[in-house]
Scaffold this motif. Structure first.
Motif, short mmCIF file in Angstrom:
data_model
loop_
_atom_site.label_atom_id
_atom_site.label_comp_id
_atom_site.label_asym_id
_atom_site.label_seq_id
_atom_site.Cartn_x
_atom_site.Cartn_y
_atom_site.Cartn_z
N PRO A 276 -60.64 -10.40 -4.74
CA PRO A 276 -59.34 -10.87 -5.15
C PRO A 276 -58.92 -11.88 -3.77
O PRO A 276 -58.96 -11.70 -2.74
N PHE A 278 -55.53 -12.79 -2.79
CA PHE A 278 -54.10 -12.17 -2.78
C PHE A 278 -53.18 -13.28 -2.86
O PHE A 278 -52.01 -13.06 -3.25
N GLY A 281 -53.54 -14.55 -6.66
CA GLY A 281 -54.16 -13.68 -7.71
C GLY A 281 -55.43 -14.28 -8.35
O GLY A 281 -55.75 -13.62 -9.51
N THR A 418 -60.37 -3.77 -7.20
CA THR A 418 -59.10 -4.40 -6.74
C THR A 418 -58.21 -3.27 -6.84
O THR A 418 -57.10 -3.17 -6.67
#
Length: 438
Positions: A276, A278, A281, A418
């Motif tokens: 991922p 972060f 997204g 995730t």
């Protein structure tokens, strides 16, 4: 009944052509086998491939390789490429994957081989080999200050390590709120996608400087017990975990591509790892190198018994088939049948499974925990069945064995999990695998 003798050769030719095409399409031969496929529903295998391919086309993962073993026959397939959007080499049967936590059952099996040999004991204290765990202090309450402790009510054992009840591990409170969580993170021993970046002795020193979060045998805390079990093996044998594993399990089982790193001459078979981003997204490539805190191109400082192996579907299937057969494969015994039975039974109490730091690993009551692996109790997830055993890996892997249905299923990708919720690809694979065997 009258027989049409002239029609028979045509039917025979059609059957041979159809059967051969199916075999070539799905690689449904075990290594060294020449029998035609009869154990799988071809329509279900085709549907499984379409479902994984759809995930690739949707950009949910770069690619994957999977294996289903049933009734003595093996189906292997793959789709996608090493990089997203068709970049790089195609995924293949010999692709080497970072498999994360499906390392745990392998480490546990090796530990139990040493128990059978009398080198280790399952329920005796580990104090002599792991003095860092002797005479421990335990937090008065898990969210309390690190200096508010009481003496532990008993010693740590190998069973505690393999059931992950020795007193430290993942404390599932987010965002981080407890002093013990911060202390584990700062010491570099908190569970993470970054494997421990220190020697085994340094790891034990740092772990030994922390109080336990609970008394040995009291609570389930994920992960760290299997790293400590690997270090226990090293100290009992005087060798690196990887060396013992290679001699006792990997080489005898023919697991030629399974190690704690990928040598130079095999690096071209290792795909990109994705995880991922972060910040936005999205999905991003994770740079696995020394400067990022993890590296599979050279031997690690510490062989992580909790999550450090790389392997292929065929290699890991050899291990799973040995466990499926009650400890034997190709005429060689690795574990006693009663040892495999002990490893694959639920070892946790109801209270341990319902504790806040354990519940999310129990699949809504469908699973318990044995020695180094999850064990199935109820069919709350498609990989679970009563008596099944195995685990999922955070780098994008899942592998379970279902003795009652004679099934081994392995799905390998490099799309990092995730959340504790299983990725859709795992669900697709296991539903497809179970449909394929009827």
């Amino acid at each position: 009944m009258r027989h049409n003798k002239r029609a028979a050769p045509d039917r025979t030719r059609r059957a041979l052509v159809t059967g051969t095409s199916a075999i070539l399409a799905c690689s449904a031969f075990p290594r060294g086998s020449s029998a035609m496929q009869t154990a799988f529903n071809q329509a279900a295998l085709d549907a499984l491939r379409r479902s994984i391919r759809a995930r690739v086309d949707a950009g949910e993962l770069a690619g994957a390789t999977w294996l289903i073993h049933h009734a003595g026959e093996t189906h292997v397939d793959s789709t996608g490429t090493f990089g997203m959007n068709g970049a790089g080499a195609p995924m293949a049967r010999d692709t080497i994957y970072r498999v994360a936590s499906i390392t745990k059952p392998v480490t546990a099996a090796l530990a139990m081989m040493l128990v059978e040999d009398g080198v280790l004991t399952l329920d005796g204290p580990v104090d002599d080999l792991l003095p860092e765990l002797a005479n421990r202090q335990v937090l008065k309450r898990i969210d309390g200050p690190l200096d508010e402790t009481v003496p532990a009510n008993g010693p740590v054992t190998l069973r505690h390590l393999l059931t992950m009840t020795f007193g430290l591990g993942a404390i599932m409170v987010f965002p981080e709120a407890y002093p013990i969580q911060a202390a584990m993170r700062e010491a570099g021993v908190a569970p993470s996608w970054v494997l421990p970046q220190m020697s085994s002795d340094a790891y034990m020193k740092k772990l030994g400087e922390l109080p336990l979060a609970a008394n040995p045998g009291e609570s389930f805390f994920y992960n760290n017990g299997l790293d400590v079990a690997g270090i226990l093996i090293e100290r009992a044998t005087g060798e690196r975990l990887g060396a013992v594993l290679k001699t006792r399990l990997l080489e005898p089982l023919g697991m030629k591509d399974t190690e704690f790193f990928v040598p130079d001459d095999k690096q071209h078979r290792l795909p990109v790892q994705y995880g991922p981003d972060f910040a936005n997204g999205d999905i991003r490539a994770i740079p696995f190198g020394p400067e990022q805190g993890i590296d599979f191109s050279t031997p690690p400082q510490m062989d992580s018994g909790a999550g450090g192996l790389v392997t292929t579907v065929d290699d890991y299937a050899a291990f799973c088939r040995m466990m499926l057969n009650g400890g034997t494969l190709d005429g060689r015994r690795y574990l006693r049948t009663e040892t495999v039975t002990e490893m694959t039974r639920d070892q946790l109490t109801r209270e341990q499974k319902q504790a806040p730091h354990a519940a999310m690993f129990m699949d809504d009551g469908g699973a318990g925990w044995g020695l180094g692996m999850s064990v199935g109790l109820n069919k709350t997830r498609p990989w679970l069945a009563q008596g099944s055993f195995g685990w999922n890996g955070g780098y994008g892997t899942t592998a379970y064995t279902d003795p009652k249905n004679g099934l081994v299923g392995i799905f390998l990708s490099q799309q990092m999990m995730t959340s504790p919720e299983a990725p859709k690809t795992y669900l697709d694979f296991w539903r497809g695998a179970r449909t394929a065997i009827g």
